[in-house]
Design a protein around this motif. Structure first.
Motif, PDB file in Angstrom:
ATOM      1  N   THR A 289       0.833  -1.204   0.000  1.00 24.92           N
ATOM      2  CA  THR A 289       0.000   0.000   0.000  1.00 24.92           C
ATOM      3  C   THR A 289       0.864   1.250   0.000  1.00 24.92           C
ATOM      4  OG1 THR A 289      -1.712  -1.174   1.255  1.00 24.92           O
ATOM      5  CG2 THR A 289      -1.867   1.232   1.160  1.00 24.92           C
ATOM      6  N   ALA A 290       0.584   2.136  -0.937  1.00 22.69           N
ATOM      7  CA  ALA A 290       1.337   3.391  -1.041  1.00 22.69           C
ATOM      8  C   ALA A 290       0.484   4.604  -0.717  1.00 22.69           C
ATOM      9  CB  ALA A 290       1.917   3.542  -2.450  1.00 22.69           C
ATOM     10  N   ALA A 291      -0.835   4.489  -0.893  1.00 21.61           N
ATOM     11  CA  ALA A 291      -1.689   5.665  -0.715  1.00 21.61           C
ATOM     12  C   ALA A 291      -3.119   5.257  -0.430  1.00 21.61           C
ATOM     13  CB  ALA A 291      -1.638   6.562  -1.956  1.00 21.61           C
ATOM     14  N   ILE A 292      -3.858   6.191   0.134  1.00 20.62           N
ATOM     15  CA  ILE A 292      -5.298   6.077   0.332  1.00 20.62           C
ATOM     16  C   ILE A 292      -5.939   7.210  -0.468  1.00 20.62           C
ATOM     17  CG2 ILE A 292      -7.190   6.087   2.010  1.00 20.62           C
ATOM     18  CD1 ILE A 292      -5.048   5.411   4.164  1.00 20.62           C
ATOM     19  N   MET A 293      -7.006   6.878  -1.208  1.00 22.21           N
ATOM     20  CA  MET A 293      -7.688   7.889  -2.017  1.00 22.21           C
ATOM     21  C   MET A 293      -9.151   7.989  -1.576  1.00 22.21           C
ATOM     22  SD  MET A 293      -7.927   8.285  -6.172  1.00 22.21           S
ATOM     23  CE  MET A 293      -6.165   8.550  -6.414  1.00 22.21           C
ATOM     24  N   PRO A 294      -9.434   8.761  -0.530  1.00 25.93           N
ATOM     25  CA  PRO A 294     -10.828   8.945  -0.115  1.00 25.93           C
ATOM     26  C   PRO A 294     -11.572   9.837  -1.094  1.00 25.93           C
ATOM     27  CG  PRO A 294      -9.391  10.307   1.223  1.00 25.93           C
ATOM     28  CD  PRO A 294      -8.503   9.503   0.324  1.00 25.93           C
ATOM     29  N   VAL A 295     -12.864   9.567  -1.271  1.00 29.57           N
ATOM     30  CA  VAL A 295     -13.727  10.376  -2.127  1.00 29.57           C
ATOM     31  C   VAL A 295     -14.742  11.093  -1.237  1.00 29.57           C
ATOM     32  CG1 VAL A 295     -15.383  10.363  -4.027  1.00 29.57           C
ATOM     33  CG2 VAL A 295     -13.464   8.743  -4.026  1.00 29.57           C
ATOM     34  N   HIS A 296     -14.823  12.395  -1.375  1.00 36.97           N
ATOM     35  CA  HIS A 296     -15.829  13.176  -0.646  1.00 36.97           C
ATOM     36  C   HIS A 296     -17.130  13.104  -1.451  1.00 36.97           C
ATOM     37  CE1 HIS A 296     -12.503  14.551   1.762  1.00 36.97           C
ATOM     38  NE2 HIS A 296     -11.945  15.192   0.745  1.00 36.97           N
ATOM     39  N   LEU A 297     -17.795  11.955  -1.361  1.00 34.71           N
ATOM     40  CA  LEU A 297     -18.889  11.656  -2.275  1.00 34.71           C
ATOM     41  C   LEU A 297     -20.113  12.523  -2.021  1.00 34.71           C
ATOM     42  CD1 LEU A 297     -19.199   9.618  -4.636  1.00 34.71           C
ATOM     43  CD2 LEU A 297     -20.613   8.261  -3.097  1.00 34.71           C
ATOM     44  N   TYR A 298     -20.716  12.962  -3.109  1.00 38.53           N
ATOM     45  CA  TYR A 298     -21.928  13.789  -3.104  1.00 38.53           C
ATOM     46  C   TYR A 298     -21.713  15.159  -2.466  1.00 38.53           C
ATOM     47  CZ  TYR A 298     -24.252   9.241  -3.896  1.00 38.53           C
ATOM     48  OH  TYR A 298     -24.627   8.011  -4.376  1.00 38.53           O
ATOM     49  N   GLY A 299     -20.468  15.490  -2.087  1.00 36.47           N
ATOM     50  CA  GLY A 299     -20.203  16.758  -1.424  1.00 36.47           C
ATOM     51  C   GLY A 299     -20.092  16.652   0.079  1.00 36.47           C
ATOM     52  N   HIS A 300     -20.136  15.417   0.626  1.00 39.61           N
ATOM     53  CA  HIS A 300     -19.953  15.212   2.062  1.00 39.61           C
ATOM     54  C   HIS A 300     -18.510  14.795   2.327  1.00 39.61           C
ATOM     55  CE1 HIS A 300     -20.151  13.560   6.098  1.00 39.61           C
ATOM     56  NE2 HIS A 300     -21.395  14.021   6.234  1.00 39.61           N
ATOM     57  N   PRO A 301     -17.807  15.470   3.239  1.00 38.98           N
ATOM     58  CA  PRO A 301     -16.398  15.126   3.467  1.00 38.98           C
ATOM     59  C   PRO A 301     -16.217  13.741   4.071  1.00 38.98           C
ATOM     60  CG  PRO A 301     -17.165  16.689   5.126  1.00 38.98           C
ATOM     61  CD  PRO A 301     -18.262  16.579   4.099  1.00 38.98           C
ATOM     62  N   ALA A 302     -15.174  13.052   3.643  1.00 40.39           N
ATOM     63  CA  ALA A 302     -14.798  11.768   4.217  1.00 40.39           C
ATOM     64  C   ALA A 302     -14.226  11.990   5.621  1.00 40.39           C
ATOM     65  CB  ALA A 302     -13.769  11.095   3.312  1.00 40.39           C
ATOM     66  N   PRO A 303     -14.111  10.933   6.434  1.00 39.39           N
ATOM     67  CA  PRO A 303     -13.588  11.074   7.802  1.00 39.39           C
ATOM     68  C   PRO A 303     -12.070  11.251   7.792  1.00 39.39           C
ATOM     69  CG  PRO A 303     -14.052   8.767   7.354  1.00 39.39           C
ATOM     70  CD  PRO A 303     -14.539   9.541   6.150  1.00 39.39           C
ATOM     71  N   MET A 304     -11.627  12.442   7.446  1.00 40.86           N
ATOM     72  CA  MET A 304     -10.218  12.669   7.157  1.00 40.86           C
ATOM     73  C   MET A 304      -9.313  12.519   8.373  1.00 40.86           C
ATOM     74  SD  MET A 304     -10.211  12.861   3.993  1.00 40.86           S
ATOM     75  CE  MET A 304      -8.438  13.049   3.965  1.00 40.86           C
ATOM     76  N   ASP A 305      -9.778  12.856   9.557  1.00 42.25           N
ATOM     77  CA  ASP A 305      -8.920  12.721  10.741  1.00 42.25           C
ATOM     78  C   ASP A 305      -8.541  11.265  10.969  1.00 42.25           C
ATOM     79  OD1 ASP A 305      -9.054  15.437  11.116  1.00 42.25           O
ATOM     80  OD2 ASP A 305     -10.634  15.348  12.638  1.00 42.25           O
ATOM     81  N   ASP A 306      -9.527  10.377  10.892  1.00 39.73           N
ATOM     82  CA  ASP A 306      -9.249   8.945  11.089  1.00 39.73           C
ATOM     83  C   ASP A 306      -8.393   8.389   9.955  1.00 39.73           C
ATOM     84  OD1 ASP A 306     -10.746   8.985  13.405  1.00 39.73           O
ATOM     85  OD2 ASP A 306     -12.570   8.232  12.451  1.00 39.73           O
ATOM     86  N   LEU A 307      -8.676   8.809   8.736  1.00 38.05           N
ATOM     87  CA  LEU A 307      -7.889   8.307   7.609  1.00 38.05           C
ATOM     88  C   LEU A 307      -6.462   8.844   7.643  1.00 38.05           C
ATOM     89  CD1 LEU A 307     -10.560   8.582   4.756  1.00 38.05           C
ATOM     90  CD2 LEU A 307      -9.791   6.506   5.945  1.00 38.05           C
TER      91      LEU A 307
END
Length: 485
Positions: free
Chosen positions: A245-263
């Motif tokens: 694993t080199a990276a994580i690519m979260p998607v802020h789907l529909y305009g709602h932010p992903a849980p960035m602190d945990d990620l």
């Protein structure tokens, strides 16, 4: 019927992306005839009316082309693959009975008066489109100004757009490119991610997320989503991490932010990069921090149906000056000074026409976002047949889509909405891991929350052009269609 979740933070099993094997066809989508295939006569006869000279004839021809071009743009969803406008209540949406909604900001008033059955005269009964891209006089004037200047590719307008967009992403370095997909692709290239690597992505997203990973030769690893926010579930991501694993690519789907602190905590613990897919999240935030300003880079799209657009284009935001310089090299054949190529690069530049339009749209974005949020709250209050979209604590949701869950007979629900003149669409009908290029070589990938969302979600009109009367109609239609379930 699958379970519709309201509890955040519950992830499911993890699935690793396989090589492109084409074992079977992907699940069919509901693609309808692209309106650009309609003849000009479908919007207006080219020579209708009385022609008094060559100038008037040219004007009429231009008006017809303008109408068709607008309809082609407004009726196509993300990536040009899914028609996201109103579907006529009778027929299959491919015949002469199709109806379209013109933008009054684009089409002259005298045009709509002569377009026959395609024009909409009664706003109270006109179909309500799911999306209505704005192309107003200011955008047209900006494009004409650039064309007359002669500086049309990666010139002063692009530099100005990058500078102005920076204020929306915590003053990060911004690099403009020609699409959101290019933004994701170029970022992975600049980070040095390649064939030996894996990148964790959701399957419940547009294919461009995973495509960008494949384009650099890396393998997408599909992790399940939180059933409430539709974004990556941190525990599912944690289970997906491997030595490759080199990276994580979260998607802020529909305009709602992903849980960035945990990620971000997961990424820091394992030494991983985070590349935010913020293509639907212009102006979204988590605890006041803007989407696109958390990871190594954040990537945005300016496709016509996004919350703001540039006709087409993308933007990369990063706090790393060295990464920004490498991105600028990669987008322009590997050179900063003309003919002084430093590395192997591509041609992914943004045009100045696109940048000029983007600058006009960026100025209007705060007002549009405020109206989207206000429209969403209005629908929340009026819709009683189905639960409102979830918004996490501390999240600023910008409602690129207003998405509900419809357990059971979703097709019947959508047909009734269509009969009542309300547009709707499903984003996304097929999860990425079941698309042909990503079908697994062995076994079935278990992503239960993803599969449940695919079976239940429906997006409704929430765009800033909606009137109070239209919002009432949307809510009434949803409540009536919901009573059939």
């Amino acid at each position: 019927m699958c379970r519709g979740g309201a509890t955040a933070g519950r992830g499911g099993p993890v699935a690793r992306g396989a090589t492109s094997c084409g074992l079977r066809d992907a699940s069919p989508g509901r693609f309808r005839r692209h309106p650009s295939l309609l003849p000009v006569a479908a919007s207006r006869p080219r020579h209708s009316g009385r022609v008094t000279g060559r100038g008037r004839l040219v004007e009429q021809q231009q008006e017809s082309a303008l109408a068709v071009l607008y309809l082609a743009g407004s009726a196509i969803g993300e990536g040009g693959q899914h028609r996201a406008n109103f579907c006529p209540p009778k027929g299959n949406g491919t015949g002469p009975g199709e109806r379209w909604v013109y933008s009054r900001s684009l089409v002259p008033s005298h045009l709509s008066a002569r377009t026959g059955s395609a024009a909409v005269h009664n706003r109270q009964t006109a179909p309500i489109p799911l999306a209505q891209p704005v192309i107003g006089e200011a955008e047209i004037a900006a494009a004409v100004r650039v064309l007359r200047s002669g500086r049309v590719v990666q010139g002063p307008e692009v530099a100005a757009f990058e500078h102005e967009f920076s204020s929306m992403v915590a003053d990060r370095h911004c690099v403009a490119v020609n699409s959101g997909t290019s933004a994701l692709h170029l970022t992975l290239m600049a980070l040095g991610i390649g064939p030996a690597d894996e990148v964790i992505v959701p399957s419940f997203t547009f294919a461009a997320t995973a495509n960008s990973v494949r384009l650099v030769g890396a393998d997408p690893v599909f992790a399940d989503i939180d059933p409430a926010t539709y974004c990556l579930a941190p525990d599912a991501v944690a289970a997906a991490i491997s030595p490759r694993t080199a990276a994580i690519m979260p998607v802020h789907l529909y305009g709602h932010p992903a849980p960035m602190d945990d990620l971000q905590a997961l990424a820091d613990r394992h030494g991983l990069a985070i590349v935010e897919d913020a293509c639907q999240a212009h102006g979204a935030a988590l605890d006041g921090k803007p989407a696109g300003s958390f990871g190594a880079a954040g990537c945005f799209s300016f496709y016509p149906t996004k919350n703001m657009h540039a006709l087409e284009g993308g933007m990369i935001a990063t706090a790393d000056a060295n990464l920004a310089r490498r991105l600028r090299l990669l987008r322009n054949q590997g050179m900063e000074a003309r003919y002084a190529n430093e590395i192997v690069g591509a041609n992914l530049r943004m045009t100045d026409v696109a940048a000029a339009i983007g600058r006009v749209q960026l100025e209007q974005l705060p007002g549009w976002t405020e109206r989207r949020v206000r429209n969403a709250k209005s629908l929340d209050a009026r819709i009683t047949a189905l639960p409102a979209p979830f918004v996490a604590d501390g999240a600023t949701h910008v409602y690129h889509q207003y998405t509900l869950r419809v357990p059971g007979e979703r097709d019947r629900f959508q047909r009734r909405l269509s009969e009542l003149g309300v547009g709707s669409a499903v984003y996304y009908l097929t999860p990425v891991h079941r698309l042909r290029p990503y079908l697994p070589e062995h076994g079935h990938l278990a992503l239960p929350e993803t599969e449940c969302a695919v079976a239940e979600v429906v997006s409704l009109p929430v765009h800033p052009s909606l009137t109070p009367a239209q919002l009432d109609r949307v809510a009434e239609a949803v409540n009536e269609a919901g009573s059939l379930l």
